[in-house]
Design an enzyme around this catalytic site. Structure first.
Site, PDB file in Angstrom:
ATOM      1  N   SER A   1       0.836  -1.190   0.000  1.00 42.98           N
ATOM      2  CA  SER A   1       0.000   0.000   0.000  1.00 42.98           C
ATOM      3  C   SER A   1       0.882   1.255   0.000  1.00 42.98           C
ATOM      4  CB  SER A   1      -0.981  -0.052   1.182  1.00 42.98           C
ATOM      5  OG  SER A   1      -2.062   0.831   1.014  1.00 42.98           O
TER       6      SER A   1
ATOM      7  N   ASP B   1      -9.457  -5.646  -4.766  1.00 39.28           N
ATOM      8  CA  ASP B   1      -9.043  -4.532  -3.906  1.00 39.28           C
ATOM      9  C   ASP B   1      -9.856  -3.292  -4.267  1.00 39.28           C
ATOM     10  OD1 ASP B   1      -7.709  -2.564  -2.471  1.00 39.28           O
ATOM     11  OD2 ASP B   1      -5.702  -3.217  -3.093  1.00 39.28           O
TER      12      ASP B   1
ATOM     13  N   HIS C   1      -7.313  -6.115  -0.662  1.00 36.99           N
ATOM     14  CA  HIS C   1      -6.196  -5.197  -0.436  1.00 36.99           C
ATOM     15  C   HIS C   1      -5.066  -5.828   0.385  1.00 36.99           C
ATOM     16  CE1 HIS C   1      -4.205  -1.357  -0.232  1.00 36.99           C
ATOM     17  NE2 HIS C   1      -4.251  -1.329   1.076  1.00 36.99           N
TER      18      HIS C   1
END
Length: 319
Positions: free
Chosen positions: A137, A250, A282
């Site tokens: 991320s 995601d 995710h």
């Protein structure tokens, strides 16, 4: 028993008897943090991997409810011959760092990541020419900047690395959640994020703008850097192999809004290996149907295929 009360269990692909762990200190100055090194038993020096968690004050495991995706990665990769260092973020270990009004993303990540690379390069189990950054991320977003700051980095693994400006993504995500969970996300929430995102985009954003007026309560300097930060442009200037991974389910970092920028910006770079795991969310947990935040509260593990692919890539990641 709620999800947060459930204990983490090792994933089936981890072999705890095949590696040992010890703690280290990462960073210098007042914001040092502790970390864990997972060391494979009895092998010649091999690849080293520094793990970077996503945005927010995460611990070294990136603990999310009952889940610990970075611990899954560390144990899975250590079971396959990589020495892995994960560490608490300074904003987790030192809440006063998170509250600092001059904090930026690169200040939050890069100094500790560079120090972690140095620790692994000097570790007996690591080939100093084969130390990689693996970021998830926001950790993936900032990974190219780490490689600029520390040129000895051998390559990058970017998992769900966001490329859409984060204030725009925040509006998109909250709008998505409002559609799925209208009772939990009223229109006023969307309006607040829209107003905050407009301020980030405007010339009215200055270093003295109150954090309370900005998305997620992050400081104005954080947003001033973030709105102009282009990880793809930085990565495109690196002559390093990159493995870019994306979950098809995601909703936070998406194929259409984020991965498309990696694909376009690195289209002429054969050393950029891009892969999509259609059923993963995710956190790279496999599933079915639209992904929601409640998914993260169910005990799960990072997709075994992801672990296998990263481990195999590390074997020839130098290109």
């Amino acid at each position: 028993m709620t999800g947060s009360e459930l204990a983490w269990m090792p994933p089936p692909y981890a072999e705890p008897s095949s590696f040992s762990e010890h703690e280290v200190i990462v960073g210098t100055g007042p914001f040092t943090v502790t970390g864990t090194v997972s060391v494979p038993h009895g092998q010649a020096p091999g690849p080293g991997v520094v793990l970077l968690a996503g945005g927010g004050p995460f611990d070294r495991d990136e603990t999310s409810g009952p889940n610990k995706p970075l611990k899954d990665l560390a144990w899975g990769l250590a079971s396959r011959g990589a020495t892995v260092l994960r560490f608490d973020k300074a904003t987790y270990a030192h809440p006063e760092a998170a509250a600092a009004q001059d904090l930026t993303m690169t200040q939050e990540y890069v100094p500790h990541a560079v120090d972690a690379v140095g620790l692994l390069r000097n570790h007996r189990s690591v080939d100093p020419e084969r130390v990689f950054i693996l970021g998830h991320s926001m950790g993936g977003k900032v990974a190219p900047a780490v490689a600029v700051a520390e040129p000895t980095v051998a390559g990058l693994v970017i998992m769900a690395g966001d490329t859409q400006p984060m204030h725009h993504a925040a509006v998109r995500v909250v709008s998505y959640l409002a559609t799925l969970l209208p009772d939990q996300v009223p229109p006023a929430v969307i309006e607040t994020f829209q107003r905050q995102a407009a301020l980030v985009d405007s010339s009215e954003l200055t270093p003295s703008t109150p954090a309370t007026n900005l998305p997620f309560g992050l400081s104005a300097p954080y947003w001033l850097e973030l709105r102009d930060f282009d990880p793809v442009a930085i990565a495109a200037k690196l002559s390093k192999p990159m493995l870019i991974l994306q979950g098809g389910r995601d909703y936070q970092v998406t194929v259409d809004d984020d991965l498309v920028r990696w694909r376009t910006g690195l289209a002429d770079r054969p050393e950029a290996d891009i892969r999509v795991y259609e059923t993963d969310d995710h956190l790279f947990f496999p599933g079915a149907g639209p992904s929601t935040p409640t998914e993260y509260g169910t005990p799960q593990h990072v997709d075994p295929a992801v672990i296998t692919d990263i481990a195999q890539w590390l074997g020839h990641g130098r290109g």
